[in-house]
Scaffold this motif. Structure first.
Motif, PDB file in Angstrom:
ATOM      1  N   PHE A 113       0.789  -1.191   0.115  1.00  0.00           N
ATOM      2  CA  PHE A 113      -0.168  -0.034   0.017  1.00  0.00           C
ATOM      3  C   PHE A 113       0.878   1.175   0.128  1.00  0.00           C
ATOM      4  O   PHE A 113       1.987   1.230   0.765  1.00  0.00           O
ATOM      5  CB  PHE A 113      -0.838   0.057   1.195  1.00  0.00           C
ATOM      6  CG  PHE A 113      -1.796  -1.161   1.599  1.00  0.00           C
ATOM      7  CD1 PHE A 113      -2.983  -1.278   0.872  1.00  0.00           C
ATOM      8  CD2 PHE A 113      -1.289  -2.286   2.293  1.00  0.00           C
ATOM      9  CE1 PHE A 113      -3.708  -2.474   1.092  1.00  0.00           C
ATOM     10  CE2 PHE A 113      -2.107  -3.338   2.370  1.00  0.00           C
ATOM     11  CZ  PHE A 113      -3.241  -3.560   1.700  1.00  0.00           C
ATOM     12  N   ILE A 114       0.322   2.299  -0.764  1.00  0.00           N
ATOM     13  CA  ILE A 114       1.214   3.464  -0.681  1.00  0.00           C
ATOM     14  C   ILE A 114       0.192   4.591  -1.141  1.00  0.00           C
ATOM     15  O   ILE A 114      -0.458   4.472  -2.006  1.00  0.00           O
ATOM     16  CB  ILE A 114       2.378   3.482  -1.782  1.00  0.00           C
ATOM     17  CG1 ILE A 114       3.297   4.645  -1.577  1.00  0.00           C
ATOM     18  CG2 ILE A 114       1.877   3.506  -3.231  1.00  0.00           C
ATOM     19  CD1 ILE A 114       4.259   4.715  -0.674  1.00  0.00           C
ATOM     20  N   LEU A 132      -5.190   5.983  -2.544  1.00  0.00           N
ATOM     21  CA  LEU A 132      -4.198   4.887  -1.988  1.00  0.00           C
ATOM     22  C   LEU A 132      -4.229   3.699  -3.174  1.00  0.00           C
ATOM     23  O   LEU A 132      -5.025   3.410  -3.825  1.00  0.00           O
ATOM     24  CB  LEU A 132      -4.995   4.454  -0.768  1.00  0.00           C
ATOM     25  CG  LEU A 132      -4.457   3.030  -0.166  1.00  0.00           C
ATOM     26  CD1 LEU A 132      -3.138   3.462   0.362  1.00  0.00           C
ATOM     27  CD2 LEU A 132      -5.362   2.269   0.801  1.00  0.00           C
ATOM     28  N   TYR A 133      -2.868   3.549  -3.304  1.00  0.00           N
ATOM     29  CA  TYR A 133      -2.453   2.630  -4.523  1.00  0.00           C
ATOM     30  C   TYR A 133      -2.318   1.222  -3.554  1.00  0.00           C
ATOM     31  O   TYR A 133      -1.775   0.936  -2.579  1.00  0.00           O
ATOM     32  CB  TYR A 133      -1.240   2.806  -5.190  1.00  0.00           C
ATOM     33  CG  TYR A 133      -1.666   4.017  -6.201  1.00  0.00           C
ATOM     34  CD1 TYR A 133      -2.078   3.549  -7.474  1.00  0.00           C
ATOM     35  CD2 TYR A 133      -1.368   5.393  -5.901  1.00  0.00           C
ATOM     36  CE1 TYR A 133      -2.157   4.456  -8.519  1.00  0.00           C
ATOM     37  CE2 TYR A 133      -1.530   6.176  -7.056  1.00  0.00           C
ATOM     38  CZ  TYR A 133      -1.986   5.933  -8.173  1.00  0.00           C
ATOM     39  OH  TYR A 133      -2.172   6.701  -9.033  1.00  0.00           O
ATOM     40  N   VAL A 134      -2.995   0.220  -4.314  1.00  0.00           N
ATOM     41  CA  VAL A 134      -2.457  -1.058  -3.698  1.00  0.00           C
ATOM     42  C   VAL A 134      -1.897  -1.997  -4.870  1.00  0.00           C
ATOM     43  O   VAL A 134      -2.481  -2.336  -5.901  1.00  0.00           O
ATOM     44  CB  VAL A 134      -4.002  -2.014  -3.356  1.00  0.00           C
ATOM     45  CG1 VAL A 134      -3.633  -3.193  -2.597  1.00  0.00           C
ATOM     46  CG2 VAL A 134      -4.719  -0.967  -2.357  1.00  0.00           C
ATOM     47  N   ILE A 135      -0.618  -2.225  -4.679  1.00  0.00           N
ATOM     48  CA  ILE A 135       0.109  -3.035  -5.597  1.00  0.00           C
ATOM     49  C   ILE A 135      -0.083  -4.551  -5.122  1.00  0.00           C
ATOM     50  O   ILE A 135       0.473  -4.902  -4.109  1.00  0.00           O
ATOM     51  CB  ILE A 135       1.624  -2.657  -5.760  1.00  0.00           C
ATOM     52  CG1 ILE A 135       1.569  -1.359  -6.054  1.00  0.00           C
ATOM     53  CG2 ILE A 135       2.100  -3.709  -6.722  1.00  0.00           C
ATOM     54  CD1 ILE A 135       1.695  -0.269  -5.085  1.00  0.00           C
ATOM     55  N   LYS A 141       6.956  -9.944  -3.182  1.00  0.00           N
ATOM     56  CA  LYS A 141       7.908  -8.978  -3.889  1.00  0.00           C
ATOM     57  C   LYS A 141       8.042  -8.055  -3.076  1.00  0.00           C
ATOM     58  O   LYS A 141       7.067  -7.088  -3.029  1.00  0.00           O
ATOM     59  CB  LYS A 141       7.491  -8.739  -5.348  1.00  0.00           C
ATOM     60  CG  LYS A 141       7.381  -9.919  -6.514  1.00  0.00           C
ATOM     61  CD  LYS A 141       6.902  -9.503  -7.589  1.00  0.00           C
ATOM     62  CE  LYS A 141       6.964 -10.461  -8.722  1.00  0.00           C
ATOM     63  NZ  LYS A 141       6.617  -9.983 -10.109  1.00  0.00           N
ATOM     64  N   MET A 142       9.097  -7.734  -2.522  1.00  0.00           N
ATOM     65  CA  MET A 142       9.243  -6.473  -1.687  1.00  0.00           C
ATOM     66  C   MET A 142      10.089  -5.447  -2.709  1.00  0.00           C
ATOM     67  O   MET A 142      11.489  -5.391  -2.363  1.00  0.00           O
ATOM     68  CB  MET A 142      10.044  -6.856  -0.327  1.00  0.00           C
ATOM     69  CG  MET A 142      10.101  -5.708   0.544  1.00  0.00           C
ATOM     70  SD  MET A 142      10.792  -5.950   2.290  1.00  0.00           S
ATOM     71  CE  MET A 142       9.774  -7.202   2.868  1.00  0.00           C
ATOM     72  N   ILE A 143       9.520  -4.837  -3.644  1.00  0.00           N
ATOM     73  CA  ILE A 143      10.253  -3.996  -4.541  1.00  0.00           C
ATOM     74  C   ILE A 143       9.120  -2.814  -4.913  1.00  0.00           C
ATOM     75  O   ILE A 143       8.014  -2.891  -4.493  1.00  0.00           O
ATOM     76  CB  ILE A 143      10.591  -4.947  -5.747  1.00  0.00           C
ATOM     77  CG1 ILE A 143       9.361  -5.478  -6.400  1.00  0.00           C
ATOM     78  CG2 ILE A 143      11.673  -5.756  -5.512  1.00  0.00           C
ATOM     79  CD1 ILE A 143       9.724  -6.188  -7.708  1.00  0.00           C
ATOM     80  N   GLY A 144       9.666  -1.839  -5.725  1.00  0.00           N
ATOM     81  CA  GLY A 144       9.046  -0.673  -5.917  1.00  0.00           C
ATOM     82  C   GLY A 144       7.937  -0.868  -7.301  1.00  0.00           C
ATOM     83  O   GLY A 144       8.022  -1.942  -7.720  1.00  0.00           O
ATOM     84  N   MET A 145       6.888  -0.059  -7.034  1.00  0.00           N
ATOM     85  CA  MET A 145       5.947  -0.034  -8.089  1.00  0.00           C
ATOM     86  C   MET A 145       6.393  -0.491  -9.452  1.00  0.00           C
ATOM     87  O   MET A 145       5.801  -1.384 -10.295  1.00  0.00           O
ATOM     88  CB  MET A 145       5.111   1.109  -8.057  1.00  0.00           C
ATOM     89  CG  MET A 145       3.887   0.847  -9.159  1.00  0.00           C
ATOM     90  SD  MET A 145       2.852   2.425  -9.034  1.00  0.00           S
ATOM     91  CE  MET A 145       2.230   2.642  -7.395  1.00  0.00           C
ATOM     92  N   GLN A 146       7.458   0.181 -10.065  1.00  0.00           N
ATOM     93  CA  GLN A 146       7.892   0.070 -11.198  1.00  0.00           C
ATOM     94  C   GLN A 146       9.487  -0.620 -11.461  1.00  0.00           C
ATOM     95  O   GLN A 146      10.153  -0.597 -12.439  1.00  0.00           O
ATOM     96  CB  GLN A 146       7.949   1.357 -12.051  1.00  0.00           C
ATOM     97  CG  GLN A 146       6.452   1.824 -12.229  1.00  0.00           C
ATOM     98  CD  GLN A 146       6.541   2.952 -13.012  1.00  0.00           C
ATOM     99  OE1 GLN A 146       6.967   2.900 -14.302  1.00  0.00           O
ATOM    100  NE2 GLN A 146       6.066   4.250 -13.039  1.00  0.00           N
ATOM    101  N   SER A 162      -9.772   6.008  -4.921  1.00  0.00           N
ATOM    102  CA  SER A 162      -9.590   7.582  -5.139  1.00  0.00           C
ATOM    103  C   SER A 162     -10.590   8.034  -4.109  1.00  0.00           C
ATOM    104  O   SER A 162     -11.760   7.778  -3.976  1.00  0.00           O
ATOM    105  CB  SER A 162     -10.369   7.688  -6.468  1.00  0.00           C
ATOM    106  OG  SER A 162     -10.739   9.252  -6.659  1.00  0.00           O
ATOM    107  N   ARG A 163      -9.948   9.070  -3.206  1.00  0.00           N
ATOM    108  CA  ARG A 163     -10.700   9.665  -2.188  1.00  0.00           C
ATOM    109  C   ARG A 163     -11.800  10.738  -2.594  1.00  0.00           C
ATOM    110  O   ARG A 163     -12.923  10.682  -1.997  1.00  0.00           O
ATOM    111  CB  ARG A 163      -9.496  10.620  -1.357  1.00  0.00           C
ATOM    112  CG  ARG A 163     -10.037  11.384  -0.385  1.00  0.00           C
ATOM    113  CD  ARG A 163      -9.189  12.300   0.332  1.00  0.00           C
ATOM    114  NE  ARG A 163      -9.732  13.166   1.376  1.00  0.00           N
ATOM    115  CZ  ARG A 163      -8.854  13.757   1.998  1.00  0.00           C
ATOM    116  NH1 ARG A 163      -7.592  14.011   1.811  1.00  0.00           N
ATOM    117  NH2 ARG A 163      -9.422  14.785   3.112  1.00  0.00           N
ATOM    118  N   SER A 164     -11.638  11.214  -3.885  1.00  0.00           N
ATOM    119  CA  SER A 164     -12.520  12.267  -4.290  1.00  0.00           C
ATOM    120  C   SER A 164     -14.034  11.288  -4.816  1.00  0.00           C
ATOM    121  O   SER A 164     -14.925  11.942  -4.533  1.00  0.00           O
ATOM    122  CB  SER A 164     -12.119  12.962  -5.451  1.00  0.00           C
ATOM    123  OG  SER A 164     -11.621  12.259  -6.490  1.00  0.00           O
TER     124      SER A 164
END
Length: 218
Positions: A113-114, A132-135, A141-146, A162-164
């Motif tokens: 989560f980020i 809030l993104y959920v990959i 995998k403990m690595i970044g999104m890209q 999306s909060r909005s």
């Protein structure tokens, strides 16, 4: 008089069967793998959507939740542990990678989560966290999104709350049409895009009614 197959006839038949199996088995396995991955995408979307609905029942309108104003690990952890993790069937929580909060569902799916938003005080007034993104990964995998090890065709996909508009959806960049999702120049779900850049692939599976079609870059 008894009639039977000769040894050479049996061997020829077995050889033909072996060739047929060798030709068809990879296609069958590939089709099964596609179904399994699409079902995991659908299942995760359903589970996390339900978690947000339960949180809304307890905490009210998501636009009024305390999202904070920082993209730090501490703020990310607080938001996720308050509004989401209590409603997920998790096996493990509490780990993190940089600012990413990590959890594992009991079926083995790996979640990172980020938070995202406009938090640069030089350009943002007011400072806001808007999503809030959920990959989601089928492998730990403990690595970044890209990160270059990501494969958004077969192993990973991204959800975004999306909060909005108070809605969970799949990451997609560009117009929400099949052509727009598939052929975006940076994040499109096609073979011309690197696997760790095919961020639109989850949206394509969703758009195709939870199916992986023949033109999907498997």
């Amino acid at each position: 008089m008894r009639k039977a197959f000769t040894l050479s006839e049996v061997l020829i038949t077995l050889g033909i069967l072996g060739i047929v199996i060798a030709m068809t088995l990879p296609a069958l396995i590939g089709k099964w793998q596609k179904v399994v991955f699409a079902n995991k995408v659908k299942y995760t979307y359903s589970v996390i959507s339900n978690a947000f609905l339960l949180a809304e029942q307890e905490y009210g309108d998501p636009t009024e939740w305390d999202w904070g104003s920082e993209q730090t690990y501490e703020n990310n952890k607080r938001v996720v542990e308050t509004y989401l993790l209590p409603y997920l069937n998790t096996l493990e929580t509490g780990r993190h990678y940089g600012n990413y909060q990590i959890a594992t569902l009991k079926n083995g799916l790996y979640l990172m989560f980020i938070l995202d938003g406009c938090t640069n005080p030089e350009t943002c007034n007011p400072i806001t966290i808007n999503s809030l993104y959920v990959i989601v990964s089928t492998k730990p995998k403990m690595i970044g999104m890209q990160d270059s090890k990501r494969d958004y065709s077969r192993e990973d996909f991204i959800l975004r709350f999306s909060r909005s508009n108070k809605k969970l959806g799949f990451f997609h960049w560009g117009s929400f049409t099949r052509d727009g999702i598939k052929n975006h120049s940076i994040y499109g779900c096609n073979k011309n895009i690197l696997k760790n850049k095919r961020l639109n692939c989850g949206a394509l599976i969703f758009y195709d009614n939870w199916e992986i079609r023949d033109d999907y870059p498997w």
